[in-house]
Design an enzyme around this catalytic site. Structure first.
Site, PDB file in Angstrom:
ATOM      1  CG  ASP A  79      -6.906  -0.248 -17.494  1.00 10.83           C
ATOM      2  OD1 ASP A  79      -5.696  -0.471 -17.290  1.00 10.83           O
ATOM      3  OD2 ASP A  79      -7.714  -0.067 -16.570  1.00 10.83           O
ATOM      4  CD  GLU A 132      -3.561   0.773 -12.400  1.00 11.66           C
ATOM      5  OE1 GLU A 132      -3.053   1.135 -11.318  1.00 11.66           O
ATOM      6  OE2 GLU A 132      -4.146   1.591 -13.166  1.00 11.66           O
TER       7      GLU A 132
END
Length: 361
Positions: A79, A132
């Site tokens: 991400d 994350e």
């Protein structure tokens, strides 16, 4: 989907560029996860998307008795934060959101793991984790329950010559003060003044805490993430969202007590998303393996601790194994409009990782 020959530098570069081209904001990683699984399958991994949405690829090399005696997890993340940066390769640099933080590291993991000659008895897993960049760390929290590695490498930019040994901890605070409306000519101030006064108290606490700590890694570092005042005509309020970067061994109980004592009538303070700081040793077998590989490549290793947080904060306290963070790129470019990765740094990091994975036993 295209597949890339990861045993060539051209294939590794094209793979990285395609990885960066696929948008993958936190919570929206499905497309990039499917791409990673497809590519890892094409490159000889057993690969799948797990129930958390992580992309996982595994390779094994049993020993002469058919046993696995050592497990290595390479934990990166798929991400990115928001921000549209047109993806382009220009003058040996790849521009795009996530190029440094941290698709460059994740791509290097996949390529190096595909190329490495694993020691007998070894199994490795490459994980592209979700969320994350969000406070949830959903992917890492799922992975920590499904693996018990002997070694773990976190995919974050350290520069190809760098080895990251630690990250500060994190705490988020939501502050809200509300009080009845009154004329602005009345002494005492409104909700905004009360909130600012409380923030000044917090800054005094921070300054006192940091007074005898010259190193940033040992300091308490606050930041304002959001501030808003509003009124409905009968009540006015102020809302603050703060982030605190925490040093090792921070006394959370004492700080929580201070939050209670500093909050007056009409005030609510909620603390959440706590992660403790983590710092590992440069004398661990894993850190030594990176040290040797970097020296063999003709460079002097540098050891780093970071003032941010990563998935290392989530998994290290539970797994308790040797752990470092490693990956290509300059972390000063994380989240910036000029985020880019130098391609030679990426290729050199692949070689270092391949050496480490081949020799780690």
């Amino acid at each position: 989907m295209n597949s890339f020959l990861l045993n060539t530098d051209e294939g590794a570069i094209n793979f990285l560029q395609r990885l960066v081209e696929i948008p993958s904001l936190s919570g929206e990683e499905t497309a990039v996860a499917n791409f990673l699984v497809q590519q890892m399958k094409q490159s000889g991994f057993t690969a799948y998307v797990d129930t958390a949405g992580n992309a996982v690829g595994e390779r094994s090399c049993p020993d002469a008795a058919g046993q696995i005696t050592q497990e290595i997890v390479l934990l990166g993340h798929m991400d990115t934060v928001p921000g549209n940066i047109p993806v382009r390769l220009d003058d040996g640099k790849l521009y795009g959101r996530g190029a440094v933080d941290a698709k460059g590291s994740l791509a290097a993991f996949v390529v190096a793991a595909a190329r490495a000659q694993l020691p007998p008895g070894s199994r490795l897993a490459v994980v592209g984790a979700v969320e994350e960049e969000a406070a949830t760390s959903k992917g890492a929290r799922h992975v920590v329950e499904h693996f018990q590695p002997d070694y773990c490498i976190i995919g974050e930019p350290s520069g190809w010559q760098g080895i990251t040994l630690g990250y500060k901890g994190r705490l988020l605070l939501d502050y809200c003060h509300a009080q009845p409306m009154q004329h602005t000519a009345v002494p005492g101030g409104g909700a905004a003044e009360v909130g600012i006064a409380w923030y000044n108290q917090l800054m005094s606490y921070v300054e006192q805490f940091n007074a005898d700590k010259p190193r940033l890694f040992d300091q308490l570092l606050p930041s304002i993430r959001h501030m808003q005042t509003n009124s409905n005509g009968l009540e006015n309020r102020i809302e603050l969202k703060l982030g605190l970067r925490l040093p090792p061994n921070f006394d959370m109980a004492a700080f929580e007590q201070w939050l209670v004592e500093s909050s007056g009538e009409g005030t609510a303070v909620r603390s959440h998303s706590y992660e403790p700081a983590i710092q590992t040793s440069r004398t661990s077998p894993l850190a030594k393996a990176f040290n040797r590989a970097i020296r063999q490549a003709g460079a002097q290793p540098t050891y780093k601790v970071k003032t941010g947080t990563s998935d290392m904060n989530v998994v290290a306290p539970i797994w308790g194994c040797p752990i470092v963070a490693y990956g290509p790129g300059d972390s000063a470019l994380d989240h910036t409009p000029n985020e880019h990765l130098v391609i030679t740094d990426y290729l050199q990091a692949i070689e270092i990782l391949q050496t480490v994975l081949t020799n780690l036993s």
